[in-house]
Design an enzyme around this catalytic site. Structure first.
Site, short mmCIF file in Angstrom:
data_model
loop_
_atom_site.label_atom_id
_atom_site.label_comp_id
_atom_site.label_asym_id
_atom_site.label_seq_id
_atom_site.Cartn_x
_atom_site.Cartn_y
_atom_site.Cartn_z
N ARG A 167 0.82 -1.23 0.00
CA ARG A 167 0.00 0.00 0.00
C ARG A 167 0.85 1.28 0.00
O ARG A 167 0.44 2.29 0.56
CB ARG A 167 -0.97 0.03 1.20
CG ARG A 167 -1.86 -1.16 1.31
CD ARG A 167 -2.91 -1.26 0.21
NE ARG A 167 -3.56 -2.54 0.32
CZ ARG A 167 -3.17 -3.63 -0.37
NH1 ARG A 167 -2.20 -3.57 -1.26
NH2 ARG A 167 -3.79 -4.77 -0.21
N SER A 214 -10.41 -1.54 4.13
CA SER A 214 -9.66 -1.89 5.34
C SER A 214 -9.13 -0.63 6.01
O SER A 214 -8.44 0.16 5.37
CB SER A 214 -8.47 -2.80 4.99
OG SER A 214 -8.96 -4.02 4.51
N GLU A 284 -4.34 2.23 7.27
CA GLU A 284 -4.22 2.10 5.81
C GLU A 284 -4.93 3.29 5.16
O GLU A 284 -4.48 3.84 4.17
CB GLU A 284 -4.85 0.78 5.34
CG GLU A 284 -4.79 0.62 3.83
CD GLU A 284 -5.16 -0.78 3.35
OE1 GLU A 284 -4.81 -1.76 4.02
OE2 GLU A 284 -5.79 -0.87 2.29
C1 LIG Z 1 -15.58 -1.45 -0.25
C2 LIG Z 1 -14.10 -1.20 -0.40
C3 LIG Z 1 -13.24 -2.25 -0.67
C4 LIG Z 1 -11.87 -2.03 -0.77
N1 LIG Z 1 -11.04 -3.08 -1.05
C5 LIG Z 1 -9.72 -2.87 -1.23
C6 LIG Z 1 -8.84 -3.93 -1.56
O1 LIG Z 1 -9.24 -5.09 -1.72
N2 LIG Z 1 -7.52 -3.66 -1.74
C7 LIG Z 1 -7.03 -2.40 -1.60
O2 LIG Z 1 -5.81 -2.21 -1.79
N3 LIG Z 1 -7.84 -1.37 -1.26
C8 LIG Z 1 -9.16 -1.57 -1.08
N4 LIG Z 1 -9.98 -0.53 -0.75
C9 LIG Z 1 -9.41 0.81 -0.49
C10 LIG Z 1 -9.32 1.73 -1.72
O3 LIG Z 1 -10.25 1.35 -2.71
C11 LIG Z 1 -7.91 1.72 -2.30
O4 LIG Z 1 -6.99 2.23 -1.40
C12 LIG Z 1 -7.79 2.52 -3.61
O5 LIG Z 1 -6.52 2.31 -4.10
C13 LIG Z 1 -8.03 4.01 -3.43
O6 LIG Z 1 -8.26 4.57 -4.72
P1 LIG Z 1 -9.08 5.92 -4.87
O7 LIG Z 1 -9.04 6.33 -6.29
O8 LIG Z 1 -10.40 5.81 -4.27
O9 LIG Z 1 -8.14 6.88 -4.03
P2 LIG Z 1 -8.56 8.04 -3.03
O10 LIG Z 1 -9.33 7.50 -1.89
O11 LIG Z 1 -9.15 9.15 -3.80
O12 LIG Z 1 -7.11 8.46 -2.51
C14 LIG Z 1 -6.32 7.55 -1.77
C15 LIG Z 1 -4.90 8.14 -1.67
O13 LIG Z 1 -4.36 8.23 -2.98
C16 LIG Z 1 -4.03 9.59 -3.31
N5 LIG Z 1 -4.40 9.78 -4.71
C17 LIG Z 1 -5.62 9.66 -5.28
N6 LIG Z 1 -5.54 9.91 -6.60
C18 LIG Z 1 -4.23 10.20 -6.86
C19 LIG Z 1 -3.53 10.57 -8.04
N7 LIG Z 1 -4.13 10.69 -9.24
N8 LIG Z 1 -2.21 10.81 -7.93
C20 LIG Z 1 -1.57 10.71 -6.74
N9 LIG Z 1 -2.19 10.38 -5.60
C21 LIG Z 1 -3.51 10.13 -5.65
C22 LIG Z 1 -4.87 10.44 -2.35
O14 LIG Z 1 -4.28 11.70 -2.12
C23 LIG Z 1 -4.87 9.55 -1.10
O15 LIG Z 1 -3.65 9.71 -0.40
C24 LIG Z 1 -11.37 -0.72 -0.63
C25 LIG Z 1 -12.24 0.34 -0.38
C26 LIG Z 1 -13.59 0.11 -0.26
C27 LIG Z 1 -14.51 1.27 0.00
#
Ligand SMILES: Cc1cc2nc3c(=O)[nH]c(=O)nc-3n(C[C@H](O)[C@H](O)[C@H](O)COP(=O)(O)OP(=O)(O)OC[C@H]3O[C@@H](n4cnc5c(N)ncnc54)[C@H](O)[C@@H]3O)c2cc1C
Length: 289
Positions: A167, A214, A284
């Site tokens: 992560r 998580s 996380e």
């Molecule tokens: C129901 C559910 C299930 C999930 N299951 C998993 C799983 O199985 N595995 C897993 O790893 N995660 C899981 N997650 C967590 C989440 O989906 C991941 O961490 C995902 O990678 C976040 O992506 P996001 O676009 O929503 O990022 P955001 O929530 O928008 O941002 C997360 C982080 O990334 C940064 N960020 C966002 N976009 C960019 C960009 N373009 N450039 C640089 N930094 C950026 C943000 O500043 C922040 O620090 C889950 C979440 C939910 C709600």
């Protein structure tokens, strides 16, 4: 000061609640949605000049917003969407939803990322977090990444020059584009794998309430959810936030949760697990406060 004329970008007057999957957040002083990469660079340069921190936002599926102060919150939502296929290499913009990416690639007989099906994330956020599941991570498929660095310069970096781990990644800036090397697979196989993963997720995770996935990282050789459950914390509720009965590493919003409800639960979990198990649970999710 930031304004729409200066940056030709959208300045949004809206609650951050809309941009976090936890459905918690207030209005931000600076909530910007650049329309192109040049606007994005200008925003980052201006933020730098004013000594303000930037916060990129993708799907908002891992961000908990508190008092964001004068941080510059930048949405990827209005950047141009890109999807280009060249043999097994797919170049995609950071703002594409994981689900759309998997579906589009499937139309070209390309797969591989089905293991993250069902995550409500965008490509950029998933790369930043090195999203993973079922012992695979998104970096297994990355070829290169394009990002705007913290000085506003557009840079391209190859996978071999990147550091990434559980992560985490070494990229500092706003990811705008990435190329993936995918696997040749039949549409039928991709669909079956995707449906299998989604049904496993629905079985194990609380999809019926807003959450951020998580809450804590798994400590080496252990599962955070199991530790929390063994400490008897499943179902504990503060205000509208609850440690899910279905999966103890998920904090869910039962409808009226506040930032303080969630952070209070986080503190109780960390304190209890430390006391009963001697283990420090590391967050996380990203708390912006
Ligand atoms: C129901 C559910 C299930 C999930 N299951 C998993 C799983 O199985 N595995 C897993 O790893 N995660 C899981 N997650 C967590 C989440 O989906 C991941 O961490 C995902 O990678 C976040 O992506 P996001 O676009 O929503 O990022 P955001 O929530 O928008 O941002 C997360 C982080 O990334 C940064 N960020 C966002 N976009 C960019 C960009 N373009 N450039 C640089 N930094 C950026 C943000 O500043 C922040 O620090 C889950 C979440 C939910 C709600």
């Amino acid at each position: 000061m930031f304004d729409s004329k200066m940056l030709t970008s959208f300045v949004i007057k809206s609650s951050l609640c809309k941009y976090s999957n936890m459905k918690i957040g207030n209005e931000a002083t600076y909530l910007l949605a650049p329309l192109n990469v040049s606007d994005l660079s200008s925003i980052i340069i201006e933020a730098n000049a004013q000594d303000l921190k930037i916060v990129p936002v993708g799907g908002g599926s891992n961000i908990l917003f508190g008092n964001v102060g004068n941080r510059v919150i930048i949405l990827d939502a209005y950047l141009p969407e890109i999807f280009i296929v060249n043999d097994k290499i797919v170049t995609v913009s950071s703002n594409m939803k994981i689900s759309s990416f998997i579906d589009k690639a499937m139309q070209h007989g390309l797969g591989g990322l089905e293991f993250i099906s069902g995550i409500p994330a965008h490509i950029g956020g998933a790369i930043h977090m090195n999203a993973g599941a079922f012992e695979k991570c998104i970096f297994d498929y990355i070829s290169w990444i394009e990002y705007v660095d913290l000085e506003g310069k557009l840079k391209k970096i190859n996978r071999k020059d990147l550091e990434f781990g559980y992560r985490t990644t070494s990229i500092k800036g706003f990811i705008v584009k990435a190329a993936f090397i995918l696997d040749r697979k039949t549409k039928e196989k991709i669909l079956a794998d995707k449906e299998d993963i989604i049904s496993k997720r629905f079985e194990r995770h609380p999809y019926d309430y807003p959450s951020l996935g998580s809450t804590f990282k798994n400590p080496k050789g252990k599962f955070a959810g199991q530790l929390i459950e063994e400490c008897g914390l499943k179902g504990l509720q503060i205000g509208g936030a609850q440690i899910s009965e279905k999966h103890a590493n998920f904090i869910i919003n039962k409808g009226s949760a506040t930032f303080n409800d969630v952070t209070e639960l986080i503190k109780i979990v960390q304190k209890t697990v430390k006391k009963q198990k001697g283990i420090e649970l590391e967050l996380e999710i990203k708390v912006i406060n």
